[in-house]
Design a protein around this motif. Sequence first.
Motif, PDB file in Angstrom:
ATOM      1  N   ILE A  36       0.879  -1.168   0.000  1.00  0.00           N
ATOM      2  CA  ILE A  36       0.000   0.000   0.000  1.00  0.00           C
ATOM      3  C   ILE A  36       0.917   1.218   0.000  1.00  0.00           C
ATOM      4  N   ALA A  37       0.419   2.353  -0.451  1.00  0.00           N
ATOM      5  CA  ALA A  37       1.237   3.567  -0.439  1.00  0.00           C
ATOM      6  C   ALA A  37       1.653   3.906   0.992  1.00  0.00           C
ATOM      7  N   LYS A  38       2.910   4.302   1.163  1.00  0.00           N
ATOM      8  CA  LYS A  38       3.440   4.585   2.503  1.00  0.00           C
ATOM      9  C   LYS A  38       2.706   5.724   3.200  1.00  0.00           C
ATOM     10  N   SER A  39       2.074   6.580   2.417  1.00  0.00           N
ATOM     11  CA  SER A  39       1.305   7.691   2.998  1.00  0.00           C
ATOM     12  C   SER A  39       0.098   7.212   3.800  1.00  0.00           C
ATOM     13  N   HIS A  40      -0.345   5.961   3.533  1.00  0.00           N
ATOM     14  CA  HIS A  40      -1.629   5.477   4.048  1.00  0.00           C
ATOM     15  C   HIS A  40      -1.537   4.978   5.490  1.00  0.00           C
TER      16      HIS A  40
ATOM     17  N   GLY B 120       5.679   6.707  16.949  1.00  0.00           N
ATOM     18  CA  GLY B 120       5.063   7.335  15.784  1.00  0.00           C
ATOM     19  C   GLY B 120       4.846   6.381  14.614  1.00  0.00           C
ATOM     20  N   LYS B 121       5.026   5.077  14.863  1.00  0.00           N
ATOM     21  CA  LYS B 121       4.781   4.076  13.804  1.00  0.00           C
ATOM     22  C   LYS B 121       3.369   3.515  13.948  1.00  0.00           C
ATOM     23  N   TRP B 122       2.757   3.251  12.808  1.00  0.00           N
ATOM     24  CA  TRP B 122       1.379   2.789  12.741  1.00  0.00           C
ATOM     25  C   TRP B 122       1.304   1.298  12.401  1.00  0.00           C
ATOM     26  N   GLY B 123       0.136   0.721  12.638  1.00  0.00           N
ATOM     27  CA  GLY B 123      -0.102  -0.659  12.212  1.00  0.00           C
ATOM     28  C   GLY B 123       0.234  -0.854  10.738  1.00  0.00           C
ATOM     29  N   VAL B 124      -0.143   0.134   9.911  1.00  0.00           N
ATOM     30  CA  VAL B 124       0.143   0.028   8.469  1.00  0.00           C
ATOM     31  C   VAL B 124       1.652   0.000   8.211  1.00  0.00           C
ATOM     32  N   ASP B 125       2.439   0.755   8.984  1.00  0.00           N
ATOM     33  CA  ASP B 125       3.901   0.713   8.809  1.00  0.00           C
ATOM     34  C   ASP B 125       4.414  -0.706   9.058  1.00  0.00           C
ATOM     35  N   ARG B 126       3.858  -1.339  10.099  1.00  0.00           N
ATOM     36  CA  ARG B 126       4.302  -2.714  10.417  1.00  0.00           C
ATOM     37  C   ARG B 126       3.815  -3.704   9.343  1.00  0.00           C
TER      38      ARG B 126
ATOM     39  N   ALA C 255       6.195  -3.337   6.494  1.00  0.00           N
ATOM     40  CA  ALA C 255       7.485  -3.960   6.831  1.00  0.00           C
ATOM     41  C   ALA C 255       7.408  -5.483   6.769  1.00  0.00           C
ATOM     42  N   SER C 256       6.195  -6.052   6.922  1.00  0.00           N
ATOM     43  CA  SER C 256       6.007  -7.506   6.874  1.00  0.00           C
ATOM     44  C   SER C 256       5.603  -7.975   5.482  1.00  0.00           C
TER      45      SER C 256
END
Length: 248
Positions: free
Chosen positions: A99-103, A139-145, A148-149
């Motif tokens: 997904i786009a990193k902005s999301h 400051g990291k979100w579920g989407v960031d993780r 990363a996975s």
Amino acid sequence: MKVTVAAVLSLLPLLSSAHCIAQRVRINGQDQGQGNGIRMSTSNNPIQNVNDASFACKNSFQSPVSSKVLDVKAGDKVGVMWGHVIGGAQFANDADNPIAKSHKGPTIFYMAKVDNAASTQPNGLKWFKVFEDGLDSSGKWGVDRMIASGGWVDFNMPTCVAPGQYLLRAEIIALHSAKNQGQAQFYMGCAQINVSGSGTKTGDQTVSFPGAYSATDPGILISIYDAKGNPVGNGTPYKIPGPAVLKC
Ligand SMILES: *[C@@H]1O[C@H](CO)[C@@H](O)[C@H](O)[C@H]1NC(C)=O
Ligand SMILES: [Cu+2]
């Protein structure tokens, strides 16, 4: 002329979409295959209206929808994979996959007990939350993780969940534009599972989809940016929408 119009239309997804699709399930790390045991949408567009009739499990399903119901033991690690398009990347080095990193936003799982996970229609079911991952203190979100996975989000099937068939609803909320009402982007997909074990619970607090969320919930109508414009939260803890996670 028809060819020209078709060619132009075929480019539109490339120009407009940095969205995603729930498309695979894994159980204890074992990938069950694309579209197997999951109602896979062909559209990566989000739903933005929390009262949309398709808010439970999305729409525009690939035909035929999988008839597979996946066996899960209570306590198993269960994951759903998100990708930019069906198959994952849209082209080589696709920066918008999964997904786009902005999301930025939370990743969430719900379950609803059903008689037949392969055929049940999702509206009117009673959903309980089994997992949520929002904003952490760095400051990291579920989407960031999830990014990363490689698009996967896993959770442990609670040991107290009663045996039987369920729809497992995976959700992502993208909050990059959520400062304006109606601009949070909701992505969802439902897996078809059959839980075995000796649990007894089918949810303490249950909700309906649509119905569970309001467009003005604090986790839906929100600016996620700090004073410098970084998407790390606005200084107050992020409140994930929906009920509390099931406790065993
Ligand atoms: C669900 O699991 C139980 C226990 O393993 C099994 O007896 C039943 O046939 C399964 N049902 C489906 C639809 O897979
Ligand atoms: Cu998007």
